[in-house]
Design an enzyme around this catalytic site. Structure first.
Site, PDB file in Angstrom:
ATOM      1  CE  LYS A   1      32.864  28.953  52.658  1.00 57.15           C
ATOM      2  NZ  LYS A   1      33.806  29.502  51.641  1.00 57.15           N
TER       3      LYS A   1
ATOM      4  NE  ARG B   1      35.520  32.274  57.171  1.00 58.47           N
ATOM      5  CZ  ARG B   1      34.508  32.616  56.399  1.00 58.47           C
ATOM      6  NH1 ARG B   1      33.417  31.903  56.371  1.00 58.47           N
ATOM      7  NH2 ARG B   1      34.613  33.651  55.637  1.00 58.47           N
TER       8      ARG B   1
ATOM      9  NE  ARG C   1      30.837  35.783  45.583  1.00 63.43           N
ATOM     10  CZ  ARG C   1      31.358  35.270  46.684  1.00 63.43           C
ATOM     11  NH1 ARG C   1      30.905  34.142  47.176  1.00 63.43           N
ATOM     12  NH2 ARG C   1      32.339  35.890  47.290  1.00 63.43           N
TER      13      ARG C   1
ATOM     14  NE  ARG D   1      30.649  38.255  49.541  1.00 66.81           N
ATOM     15  CZ  ARG D   1      30.926  37.068  50.085  1.00 66.81           C
ATOM     16  NH1 ARG D   1      30.088  36.064  49.929  1.00 66.81           N
ATOM     17  NH2 ARG D   1      32.008  36.888  50.786  1.00 66.81           N
TER      18      ARG D   1
ATOM     19  NE  ARG E   1      36.487  36.964  51.091  1.00 64.51           N
ATOM     20  CZ  ARG E   1      35.687  36.847  50.041  1.00 64.51           C
ATOM     21  NH1 ARG E   1      35.745  37.714  49.052  1.00 64.51           N
ATOM     22  NH2 ARG E   1      34.834  35.861  49.989  1.00 64.51           N
TER      23      ARG E   1
HETATM   24  P1  AP5 Z   1      30.093  30.602  46.301  1.00 62.67           P
HETATM   25  O1  AP5 Z   1      29.202  29.442  46.398  1.00 62.67           O
HETATM   26  O2  AP5 Z   1      29.534  31.957  46.528  1.00 62.67           O
HETATM   27  O3  AP5 Z   1      31.418  30.369  47.181  1.00 62.67           O
HETATM   28  P2  AP5 Z   1      31.638  30.409  48.765  1.00 62.67           P
HETATM   29  O4  AP5 Z   1      32.509  29.249  49.095  1.00 62.67           O
HETATM   30  O5  AP5 Z   1      30.346  30.551  49.462  1.00 62.67           O
HETATM   31  O6  AP5 Z   1      32.511  31.721  48.829  1.00 62.67           O
HETATM   32  P3  AP5 Z   1      32.407  32.967  49.833  1.00 62.67           P
HETATM   33  O7  AP5 Z   1      33.173  34.078  49.171  1.00 62.67           O
HETATM   34  O8  AP5 Z   1      30.988  33.255  50.197  1.00 62.67           O
HETATM   35  O9  AP5 Z   1      33.161  32.425  51.032  1.00 62.67           O
HETATM   36  P4  AP5 Z   1      33.753  33.202  52.191  1.00 62.67           P
HETATM   37  O10 AP5 Z   1      33.989  32.094  53.097  1.00 62.67           O
HETATM   38  O11 AP5 Z   1      34.952  34.011  51.868  1.00 62.67           O
HETATM   39  O12 AP5 Z   1      32.654  34.323  52.523  1.00 62.67           O
HETATM   40  P5  AP5 Z   1      31.538  34.413  53.650  1.00 62.67           P
HETATM   41  O13 AP5 Z   1      30.356  35.060  53.077  1.00 62.67           O
HETATM   42  O14 AP5 Z   1      31.391  33.099  54.330  1.00 62.67           O
HETATM   43  O15 AP5 Z   1      30.789  30.543  44.837  1.00 62.67           O
HETATM   44  C1  AP5 Z   1      31.652  31.580  44.388  1.00 62.67           C
HETATM   45  C2  AP5 Z   1      31.337  31.876  42.898  1.00 62.67           C
HETATM   46  O16 AP5 Z   1      31.703  30.729  42.127  1.00 62.67           O
HETATM   47  C3  AP5 Z   1      29.854  32.124  42.615  1.00 62.67           C
HETATM   48  O17 AP5 Z   1      29.736  33.064  41.598  1.00 62.67           O
HETATM   49  C4  AP5 Z   1      29.314  30.745  42.155  1.00 62.67           C
HETATM   50  O18 AP5 Z   1      28.223  30.864  41.250  1.00 62.67           O
HETATM   51  C5  AP5 Z   1      30.556  30.173  41.459  1.00 62.67           C
HETATM   52  N1  AP5 Z   1      30.670  28.716  41.582  1.00 62.67           N
HETATM   53  C6  AP5 Z   1      30.358  27.953  42.680  1.00 62.67           C
HETATM   54  N2  AP5 Z   1      30.616  26.649  42.447  1.00 62.67           N
HETATM   55  C7  AP5 Z   1      31.136  26.597  41.188  1.00 62.67           C
HETATM   56  C8  AP5 Z   1      31.606  25.526  40.378  1.00 62.67           C
HETATM   57  N3  AP5 Z   1      31.601  24.248  40.809  1.00 62.67           N
HETATM   58  N4  AP5 Z   1      32.074  25.815  39.142  1.00 62.67           N
HETATM   59  C9  AP5 Z   1      32.080  27.110  38.693  1.00 62.67           C
HETATM   60  N5  AP5 Z   1      31.634  28.159  39.405  1.00 62.67           N
HETATM   61  C10 AP5 Z   1      31.165  27.906  40.647  1.00 62.67           C
HETATM   62  O19 AP5 Z   1      32.220  35.402  54.687  1.00 62.67           O
HETATM   63  C11 AP5 Z   1      32.372  36.775  54.370  1.00 62.67           C
HETATM   64  C12 AP5 Z   1      33.003  37.499  55.548  1.00 62.67           C
HETATM   65  O20 AP5 Z   1      32.136  37.409  56.696  1.00 62.67           O
HETATM   66  C13 AP5 Z   1      34.336  36.958  56.049  1.00 62.67           C
HETATM   67  O21 AP5 Z   1      35.417  37.448  55.285  1.00 62.67           O
HETATM   68  C14 AP5 Z   1      34.331  37.432  57.484  1.00 62.67           C
HETATM   69  O22 AP5 Z   1      34.642  38.789  57.574  1.00 62.67           O
HETATM   70  C15 AP5 Z   1      32.885  37.252  57.901  1.00 62.67           C
HETATM   71  N6  AP5 Z   1      32.597  35.919  58.453  1.00 62.67           N
HETATM   72  C16 AP5 Z   1      31.681  35.022  57.981  1.00 62.67           C
HETATM   73  N7  AP5 Z   1      31.679  33.902  58.728  1.00 62.67           N
HETATM   74  C17 AP5 Z   1      32.621  34.084  59.685  1.00 62.67           C
HETATM   75  C18 AP5 Z   1      33.092  33.272  60.751  1.00 62.67           C
HETATM   76  N8  AP5 Z   1      32.605  32.044  60.963  1.00 62.67           N
HETATM   77  N9  AP5 Z   1      34.086  33.768  61.535  1.00 62.67           N
HETATM   78  C19 AP5 Z   1      34.583  35.016  61.335  1.00 62.67           C
HETATM   79  N10 AP5 Z   1      34.177  35.836  60.350  1.00 62.67           N
HETATM   80  C20 AP5 Z   1      33.205  35.379  59.518  1.00 62.67           C
HETATM   81 MG    MG Z   2      29.433  32.048  50.595  1.00 62.31          MG
END
Ligand code: AP5
Ligand code: MG
Length: 212
Positions: free
Chosen positions: A13, A88, A123, A156, A167
């Site tokens: 994402k 979410r 990552r 992270r 997660r």
């Molecule tokens: P990346 O692009 O970083 O993936 P992502 O989908 O953004 O993964 P996240 O871990 O950021 O998602 P998340 O939803 O768990 O975390 P968030 O920060 O939103 O890609 C991952 C890796 O793969 C990278 O190294 C990238 O280079 C690689 N990659 C990408 N595409 C690729 C491909 N096609 N091929 C190969 N490699 C690839 O949330 C964190 C925390 O915040 C949550 O756990 C929660 O506590 C809180 N939070 C955030 N938003 C909310 C909400 N709306 N409600 C409640 N709590 C929330």
């Molecule tokens: Mg992300």
């Protein structure tokens, strides 16, 4: 154009939000990034959410909704925005509608659980500008250093294997159902996430009807 990027942790994402933001010239709004910034700065919000994020659970809906409503009302969102990682929960999705936060397309980046661990352990994130790298799939030119701003890259805390499993469980229990919700509204488009970053990006642009 107002977009939501849905998908499991590690689906890509954030990576796709950065690319789409440049291509479409609209801001990417990542609740995860905003919350991580708050914890890094030790703000009241950051102190409140740190433990929840470190263990990979969800921050309360009302906290998230207030942050998002405030952010999308900024002038730079007038032409559109990309929501990364929000909504979410069903409550968040319903509340966006109630608050008049319009959505045109919902892209779900589809990926098998089995692929995710490798994504997370490789990552690396820039401590200054938040850019995302992967040691194999998208490495920085100089190890440990951000290409975009020269900032130091870090791992992270919630990318620890056990936390990633939690997660993923949270995603399946609370977030995946949003595909049904947006499917019923006729907004949902599925895109294969298990392909190279550039190809996934082209697939997203295709469903949006934008020239790659
Ligand atoms: P990346 O692009 O970083 O993936 P992502 O989908 O953004 O993964 P996240 O871990 O950021 O998602 P998340 O939803 O768990 O975390 P968030 O920060 O939103 O890609 C991952 C890796 O793969 C990278 O190294 C990238 O280079 C690689 N990659 C990408 N595409 C690729 C491909 N096609 N091929 C190969 N490699 C690839 O949330 C964190 C925390 O915040 C949550 O756990 C929660 O506590 C809180 N939070 C955030 N938003 C909310 C909400 N709306 N409600 C409640 N709590 C929330
Ligand atoms: Mg992300």
């Amino acid at each position: 154009m107002n977009l939501i990027l849905l998908g499991a942790p590690g689906a890509g994402k954030g990576t796709q939000a950065e690319l789409l933001s440049k291509k479409l010239s609209i801001p990417a709004i990542s609740t995860g990034n905003m919350l991580r910034e708050a914890t890094a700065n030790g703000t009241e919000l950051g102190i409140r959410v740190k433990k929840i994020m470190d263990e990979g659970s969800l921050v309360p809906d009302d906290v998230i909704l207030d942050i998002v409503e405030q952010r999308v009302s900024q002038p730079d969102c007038a032409r559109g925005y990309i929501l990364d990682g929000v909504p979410r929960t069903l409550a968040q999705a319903r509340s966006l509608l109630e608050r008049g936060i319009a959505i045109d397309h919902v892209i779900s980046i589809e990926i098998d659980d089995a692929v995710i661990e490798g994504r997370m352990t490789g990552r690396r994130i820039c401590s200054k500008c938040g850019s995302t790298y992967h040691i194999a799939a998208n490495p920085p030119k100089r190890e440990g250093v951000c290409d975009a701003c020269g900032g130091e890259l870090y791992i992270r805390k919630d990318d620890a294997v056990e936390t990633v499993r939690h997660r993923l469980q949270v995603y399946h229990e609370q977030t995946e159902i949003l595909k049904d919700f947006y499917g019923q509204l006729g907004l949902l488009r599925l895109v294969e996430g298990n392909q190279p970053i550039e190809d996934a990006n082209k697939a997203i642009l295709r469903v949006l009807g934008v020239q790659a």
